[in-house]
Design a protein around this motif. Structure first.
Motif, PDB file in Angstrom:
ATOM      1  N   UNK A  19       3.156  11.276  -0.520  1.00  0.00           N
ATOM      2  CA  UNK A  19       3.117  10.257  -0.482  1.00  0.00           C
ATOM      3  C   UNK A  19       4.179   9.496  -0.480  1.00  0.00           C
ATOM      4  N   UNK A  20       4.186   7.958  -0.558  1.00  0.00           N
ATOM      5  CA  UNK A  20       5.424   6.974  -0.634  1.00  0.00           C
ATOM      6  C   UNK A  20       4.780   5.976  -1.274  1.00  0.00           C
ATOM      7  N   UNK A  21       5.627   5.002  -2.094  1.00  0.00           N
ATOM      8  CA  UNK A  21       5.083   3.819  -2.510  1.00  0.00           C
ATOM      9  C   UNK A  21       6.425   3.429  -2.066  1.00  0.00           C
ATOM     10  N   UNK A  22       6.533   1.436  -2.288  1.00  0.00           N
ATOM     11  CA  UNK A  22       7.813   0.695  -2.102  1.00  0.00           C
ATOM     12  C   UNK A  22       7.154   0.012  -2.889  1.00  0.00           C
ATOM     13  N   UNK A  27       0.561  -1.417  -0.216  1.00  0.00           N
ATOM     14  CA  UNK A  27      -0.036  -0.158   0.309  1.00  0.00           C
ATOM     15  C   UNK A  27       0.870   1.409  -0.282  1.00  0.00           C
ATOM     16  N   UNK A  28       0.371   2.709  -0.290  1.00  0.00           N
ATOM     17  CA  UNK A  28       1.226   3.529  -0.424  1.00  0.00           C
ATOM     18  C   UNK A  28       0.821   4.089   1.221  1.00  0.00           C
ATOM     19  N   UNK A  29       1.816   5.172   1.366  1.00  0.00           N
ATOM     20  CA  UNK A  29       1.842   5.641   2.208  1.00  0.00           C
ATOM     21  C   UNK A  29       1.511   7.327   2.407  1.00  0.00           C
ATOM     22  N   UNK A  30       0.951   7.309   2.699  1.00  0.00           N
ATOM     23  CA  UNK A  30       0.526   9.635   3.125  1.00  0.00           C
ATOM     24  C   UNK A  30       1.702   9.417   4.441  1.00  0.00           C
ATOM     25  N   UNK A  31       2.572  10.905   4.888  1.00  0.00           N
ATOM     26  CA  UNK A  31       3.001  11.221   5.421  1.00  0.00           C
ATOM     27  C   UNK A  31       1.786  12.120   6.484  1.00  0.00           C
ATOM     28  N   UNK A  32       1.251  13.322   5.653  1.00  0.00           N
ATOM     29  CA  UNK A  32       0.273  13.022   6.783  1.00  0.00           C
ATOM     30  C   UNK A  32       0.110  12.710   7.611  1.00  0.00           C
ATOM     31  N   UNK A  33      -0.966  11.401   6.856  1.00  0.00           N
ATOM     32  CA  UNK A  33      -2.182  11.109   7.561  1.00  0.00           C
ATOM     33  C   UNK A  33      -1.010  10.128   8.485  1.00  0.00           C
ATOM     34  N   UNK A  34      -0.478   9.181   8.716  1.00  0.00           N
ATOM     35  CA  UNK A  34       0.229   8.792   9.113  1.00  0.00           C
ATOM     36  C   UNK A  34       1.422   9.132  10.580  1.00  0.00           C
ATOM     37  N   UNK A  35       1.038  10.553  10.258  1.00  0.00           N
ATOM     38  CA  UNK A  35       1.533  11.813  11.862  1.00  0.00           C
ATOM     39  C   UNK A  35       0.353  11.744  11.997  1.00  0.00           C
ATOM     40  N   UNK A  42       8.499   6.075  14.253  1.00  0.00           N
ATOM     41  CA  UNK A  42       7.601   5.522  13.903  1.00  0.00           C
ATOM     42  C   UNK A  42       7.815   4.681  12.254  1.00  0.00           C
ATOM     43  N   UNK A  43       7.773   3.239  12.413  1.00  0.00           N
ATOM     44  CA  UNK A  43       8.450   2.390  10.837  1.00  0.00           C
ATOM     45  C   UNK A  43       7.280   2.616   9.981  1.00  0.00           C
ATOM     46  N   UNK A  44       6.822   3.334   8.722  1.00  0.00           N
ATOM     47  CA  UNK A  44       5.783   4.222   8.330  1.00  0.00           C
ATOM     48  C   UNK A  44       6.361   2.998   6.758  1.00  0.00           C
ATOM     49  N   UNK A  45       7.722   2.260   6.104  1.00  0.00           N
ATOM     50  CA  UNK A  45       7.590   1.824   5.386  1.00  0.00           C
ATOM     51  C   UNK A  45       9.020   1.038   4.728  1.00  0.00           C
ATOM     52  N   UNK A  46       9.056  -0.360   4.061  1.00  0.00           N
ATOM     53  CA  UNK A  46       9.695  -0.842   3.902  1.00  0.00           C
ATOM     54  C   UNK A  46      10.959  -0.804   2.343  1.00  0.00           C
ATOM     55  N   UNK A  47      12.696  -1.012   2.712  1.00  0.00           N
ATOM     56  CA  UNK A  47      13.133  -1.157   1.440  1.00  0.00           C
ATOM     57  C   UNK A  47      13.888  -2.559   1.109  1.00  0.00           C
ATOM     58  N   UNK A  48      13.462  -2.994   1.114  1.00  0.00           N
ATOM     59  CA  UNK A  48      15.209  -4.048   1.636  1.00  0.00           C
ATOM     60  C   UNK A  48      15.493  -4.379   3.239  1.00  0.00           C
ATOM     61  N   UNK A  49      15.995  -4.363   3.666  1.00  0.00           N
ATOM     62  CA  UNK A  49      16.824  -4.414   4.347  1.00  0.00           C
ATOM     63  C   UNK A  49      16.598  -3.463   5.699  1.00  0.00           C
ATOM     64  N   UNK A  50      16.457  -1.912   5.048  1.00  0.00           N
ATOM     65  CA  UNK A  50      15.915  -0.685   5.292  1.00  0.00           C
ATOM     66  C   UNK A  50      14.270  -0.231   5.322  1.00  0.00           C
ATOM     67  N   UNK A  51      14.180   0.659   6.595  1.00  0.00           N
ATOM     68  CA  UNK A  51      13.786   0.925   7.230  1.00  0.00           C
ATOM     69  C   UNK A  51      13.240   2.277   6.219  1.00  0.00           C
TER      70      UNK A  51
END
Lengths: 123, 123
Positions: free
Chosen positions: B76-79, A5-13, A23-32
């Motif tokens: 907004x962000x998407x992986x 799913x996409x992540x909306x920064x404002x919504x998460x904030x 707060x972890x809101x996304x991942x990229x391989x072994x990065x967060x």
């Protein structure tokens, strides 16, 4: 929320208010990717094993280094190189995106009361 | 510009105008942050070895997947997970930040005329 799913920064904030607790809101391989709210002064600390990226979303963040200050506004980014002692501070609340390998502790080598638990806003 | 300077996205975006040609503007260990301007439709492609993060700075970006579209606005962000075929498109110009391991080719497995050279706006 799944990985896909996409992540909306404002919504998460809008889902948290505490400071210095990424707060972890996304991942990229072994990065967060983590969102954090910042107010006041943190502790001086170092991440010996990794660089750390700060991208400011709202407000003005000062990343104190031992030899100078780096001042970041919205749409500005700074990579703290591994092994470089730093101490973030903000006179008014800042929202920022952090990017770093999974499992990095916010206080690095310093530890102490500001050490945040691992919290994720994704599944 | 050395590794130790901050990066202002707006300033870096003012330095180029071409589309589909990501520019390295920061590093994080063996990862790179790249700015890209997007207009029109790209090619369907896959990165078999890595996830790829898109963060939209300006405009509206559609990341077409084979089973749905992901529509991203500013902050907004998407992986895109590794191995997932995707094709970005934008009816009006988009500015976006990409995060991926060093050396990723923009067209992935597809190759072709839109394959961009490696370009860096940092030293």
């Amino acid at each position: 929320m799944s990985h896909a799913d996409k992540v909306n920064f404002r919504e998460k904030l809008s889902l948290f208010s505490e400071h210095w607790s990424p707060k972890v809101i996304g991942r990229l391989n072994d990065y967060e990717m983590k969102l954090v709210k910042i107010l006041g002064e943190f502790v001086w600390h170092t991440h010996e094993e990794t660089d750390e990226v700060f991208i400011v979303l709202d407000g003005t963040l000062t990343i104190q280094l031992r030899d100078r200050d780096v001042v970041l506004g919205p749409y500005e980014m700074f990579t703290v190189p591994r092994g470089v002692e730093h101490c973030p501070k903000a006179d008014e609340e800042v929202s920022a995106l952090l990017i770093e390998p999974r499992g990095v502790i916010n206080t690095g080598d310093a530890g102490g009361a500001l050490t945040a638990p691992y919290e994720s806003l994704i599944n």
